[in-house]
Design a protein around this motif. Structure first.
Motif, PDB file in Angstrom:
ATOM      1  N   LYS A  10       6.471 -37.173 -44.950  1.00  0.00           N
ATOM      2  CA  LYS A  10       5.982 -35.800 -45.029  1.00  0.00           C
ATOM      3  C   LYS A  10       6.409 -35.185 -46.364  1.00  0.00           C
ATOM      4  CE  LYS A  10       4.863 -36.193 -40.630  1.00  0.00           C
ATOM      5  NZ  LYS A  10       3.472 -36.300 -40.159  1.00  0.00           N
ATOM      6  N   LYS A  11       5.492 -34.444 -46.981  1.00  0.00           N
ATOM      7  CA  LYS A  11       5.801 -33.739 -48.223  1.00  0.00           C
ATOM      8  C   LYS A  11       6.094 -32.274 -47.896  1.00  0.00           C
ATOM      9  CE  LYS A  11       3.469 -34.423 -52.036  1.00  0.00           C
ATOM     10  NZ  LYS A  11       2.381 -34.391 -53.053  1.00  0.00           N
ATOM     11  N   VAL A  12       7.335 -31.879 -48.124  1.00  0.00           N
ATOM     12  CA  VAL A  12       7.749 -30.491 -47.908  1.00  0.00           C
ATOM     13  C   VAL A  12       7.551 -29.737 -49.218  1.00  0.00           C
ATOM     14  CG1 VAL A  12       9.642 -28.966 -47.266  1.00  0.00           C
ATOM     15  CG2 VAL A  12       9.411 -31.215 -46.176  1.00  0.00           C
ATOM     16  N   ARG A  13       6.801 -28.628 -49.190  1.00  0.00           N
ATOM     17  CA  ARG A  13       6.504 -27.837 -50.379  1.00  0.00           C
ATOM     18  C   ARG A  13       7.005 -26.400 -50.195  1.00  0.00           C
ATOM     19  NH1 ARG A  13       1.580 -26.644 -51.236  1.00  0.00           N
ATOM     20  NH2 ARG A  13       1.741 -26.491 -53.509  1.00  0.00           N
ATOM     21  N   LEU A  14       7.533 -25.854 -51.314  1.00  0.00           N
ATOM     22  CA  LEU A  14       8.032 -24.478 -51.303  1.00  0.00           C
ATOM     23  C   LEU A  14       7.453 -23.738 -52.510  1.00  0.00           C
ATOM     24  CD1 LEU A  14       9.912 -22.145 -50.474  1.00  0.00           C
ATOM     25  CD2 LEU A  14      11.704 -23.243 -51.837  1.00  0.00           C
ATOM     26  N   LEU A  15       6.868 -22.574 -52.263  1.00  0.00           N
ATOM     27  CA  LEU A  15       6.366 -21.700 -53.321  1.00  0.00           C
ATOM     28  C   LEU A  15       7.247 -20.450 -53.352  1.00  0.00           C
ATOM     29  CD1 LEU A  15       4.196 -21.016 -55.458  1.00  0.00           C
ATOM     30  CD2 LEU A  15       2.866 -19.948 -53.614  1.00  0.00           C
ATOM     31  N   VAL A  16       7.880 -20.214 -54.517  1.00  0.00           N
ATOM     32  CA  VAL A  16       8.805 -19.080 -54.676  1.00  0.00           C
ATOM     33  C   VAL A  16       8.205 -18.086 -55.659  1.00  0.00           C
ATOM     34  CG1 VAL A  16      11.087 -18.390 -55.490  1.00  0.00           C
ATOM     35  CG2 VAL A  16      10.823 -20.460 -54.119  1.00  0.00           C
ATOM     36  N   ASN A  17       8.192 -16.824 -55.250  1.00  0.00           N
ATOM     37  CA  ASN A  17       7.698 -15.723 -56.098  1.00  0.00           C
ATOM     38  C   ASN A  17       6.281 -15.950 -56.597  1.00  0.00           C
ATOM     39  OD1 ASN A  17      10.230 -14.614 -55.733  1.00  0.00           O
ATOM     40  ND2 ASN A  17      10.990 -15.213 -57.748  1.00  0.00           N
ATOM     41  N   GLY A  18       5.541 -16.777 -55.924  1.00  0.00           N
ATOM     42  CA  GLY A  18       4.138 -16.982 -56.259  1.00  0.00           C
ATOM     43  C   GLY A  18       3.864 -17.895 -57.431  1.00  0.00           C
ATOM     44  N   ASN A  19       4.930 -18.387 -58.141  1.00  0.00           N
ATOM     45  CA  ASN A  19       4.660 -19.218 -59.323  1.00  0.00           C
ATOM     46  C   ASN A  19       5.639 -20.375 -59.503  1.00  0.00           C
ATOM     47  OD1 ASN A  19       6.912 -17.747 -59.953  1.00  0.00           O
ATOM     48  ND2 ASN A  19       6.247 -17.163 -62.008  1.00  0.00           N
ATOM     49  N   ARG A  20       6.665 -20.481 -58.693  1.00  0.00           N
ATOM     50  CA  ARG A  20       7.628 -21.579 -58.813  1.00  0.00           C
ATOM     51  C   ARG A  20       7.463 -22.506 -57.618  1.00  0.00           C
ATOM     52  NH1 ARG A  20      13.302 -19.363 -61.184  1.00  0.00           N
ATOM     53  NH2 ARG A  20      13.460 -21.624 -61.518  1.00  0.00           N
ATOM     54  N   VAL A  21       7.268 -23.802 -57.902  1.00  0.00           N
ATOM     55  CA  VAL A  21       6.931 -24.773 -56.863  1.00  0.00           C
ATOM     56  C   VAL A  21       8.007 -25.849 -56.789  1.00  0.00           C
ATOM     57  CG1 VAL A  21       5.223 -26.459 -56.077  1.00  0.00           C
ATOM     58  CG2 VAL A  21       4.473 -24.370 -57.221  1.00  0.00           C
TER      59      VAL A  21
END
Length: 337
Positions: free
Chosen positions: A182-193
């Motif tokens: 599984k690929k866990v993805r996080l988007l922070v403040n709309g522009n940091r991945v």
């Protein structure tokens, strides 16, 4: 009748003088070459450990060669370098397999095979989100992840099982429903991945508790005659998970050497792999199938020896199967004169 004339009276004495001078020059030349003859010494080509990339300045070093000798470097391209130093730098412009040849004093040769791959993209750390979490998880068991990005104020989590946002807080807890990668993805403040791959495995079948012993009744009940047989109760038992056999690192190296010599095949690894014949292998920095690995190992030339062979594996702690395998193989040629 006159006696036969002697040889000295027939052949001009200057011929003997010329032969003597030629013999003296030949012996002097042979003695000079013998006196200045230097046998070939074993030379080793040293290069940094790890992956090599296109556009990278790679340093090569000749080990075992006396200072002052003439060295000619050939990097498997159209460019040649002749230097007296034992250390040279070279940059490869294309990915591929290269045969580096080092010639000392126009006589002694040493070979080394290297693999150059595409350089990874340069990542702007200002656009990367950093978070912590487990490397493995169990189906049905909740696991927690936490963002550690500085200045974060907005979060969106995806855990690889659907296209919907699964959580919107700094700390997120999730329960996986299906096994697999599984690929866990996080988007922070709309522009940091940020991204992270984890392995989700199925839980072991629970063991059934032993039945409690029956208590004897203090009242004796007379036995009744049973007219019809009672059908036995069929218990619903889940099959136990398969436990894969153990294989040592020495045995894996022996199989790889056998593949190079033509006496073994990659099919011998299949009983130990989680994905069986469909598993991909990392060989010298390249990901390939088992059949491609078999062909690559068979392509190792017979005139070369294996200088170094290293095998690293990652196992599933529940059933002992191999999740991933990384093979590093370095070849060493025979110097010839």
């Amino acid at each position: 009748m006159k006696a036969s004339a002697s040889i000295s009276s027939i052949i001009d004495p200057s011929v003997f003088i010329s032969l003597a001078i030629a013999a003296t020059i030949s012996l002097a030349t042979l003695g000079y070459r013998f006196y200045h003859f230097e046998p070939c010494r074993e030379i080793e080509i040293s290069v940094k450990q790890g992956l090599l990339y296109v556009g990278e300045i790679i340093q090569f070093k000749a080990i075992g060669h006396s200072v002052g000798g003439e060295l000619e470097w050939n990097f498997g391209t159209d460019e040649y370098f002749s230097k007296t130093g034992t250390v040279v730098n070279h940059t490869f412009n294309q990915i591929g397999r290269y045969e580096v040849i080092l010639t000392a004093n126009n006589n002694c040769k040493t070979y080394k095979t290297i693999y150059v791959q595409e350089a990874p993209p340069v990542v702007d750390e200002n656009l990367v989100a950093w978070f912590s979490g487990p490397e493995m998880a169990e189906v049905g068991a909740p696991v927690s992840f936490e963002d550690t990005t500085e200045g974060a104020s907005e979060w969106k989590w995806w855990f690889g099982e659907n296209n919907f946002v699964d959580a919107t807080s700094r700390k997120a807890t999730y329960t996986f429903e299906t096994p697999g990668k599984k690929k866990v993805r996080l988007l922070v403040n709309g522009n940091r991945v940020g991204e992270k791959m984890i392995e989700v495995y199925a839980p072991k079948a629970p063991s059934r508790p032993a039945p409690a012993p029956k208590r004897k009744s203090s009242i004796q009940v007379p036995e009744r005659t049973i007219l019809e047989p009672i059908q036995p109760q069929i218990e619903d038992e889940s099959p136990a998970e398969k436990i894969f056999p153990e294989i040592s690192t020495q045995r894996m190296k022996a199989i790889l050497n056998g593949i190079v010599e033509g006496s073994s095949s990659v099919t011998e690894f299949i009983p130990y792999l989680c994905a069986g014949e469909h598993m991909d292998i990392n060989y010298n920095g390249r990901v390939m199938s088992l059949s491609e690995l078999n062909a690559e190992l068979r392509d190792v030339k017979k005139i070369r020896r294996i200088k170094n062979l290293d095998v690293k594996v990652s196992r599933n702690p529940n059933n002992n199967c191999i999740i991933s395998m990384t093979i590093i193989l370095e070849e060493k040629g025979f110097p010839f004169f």
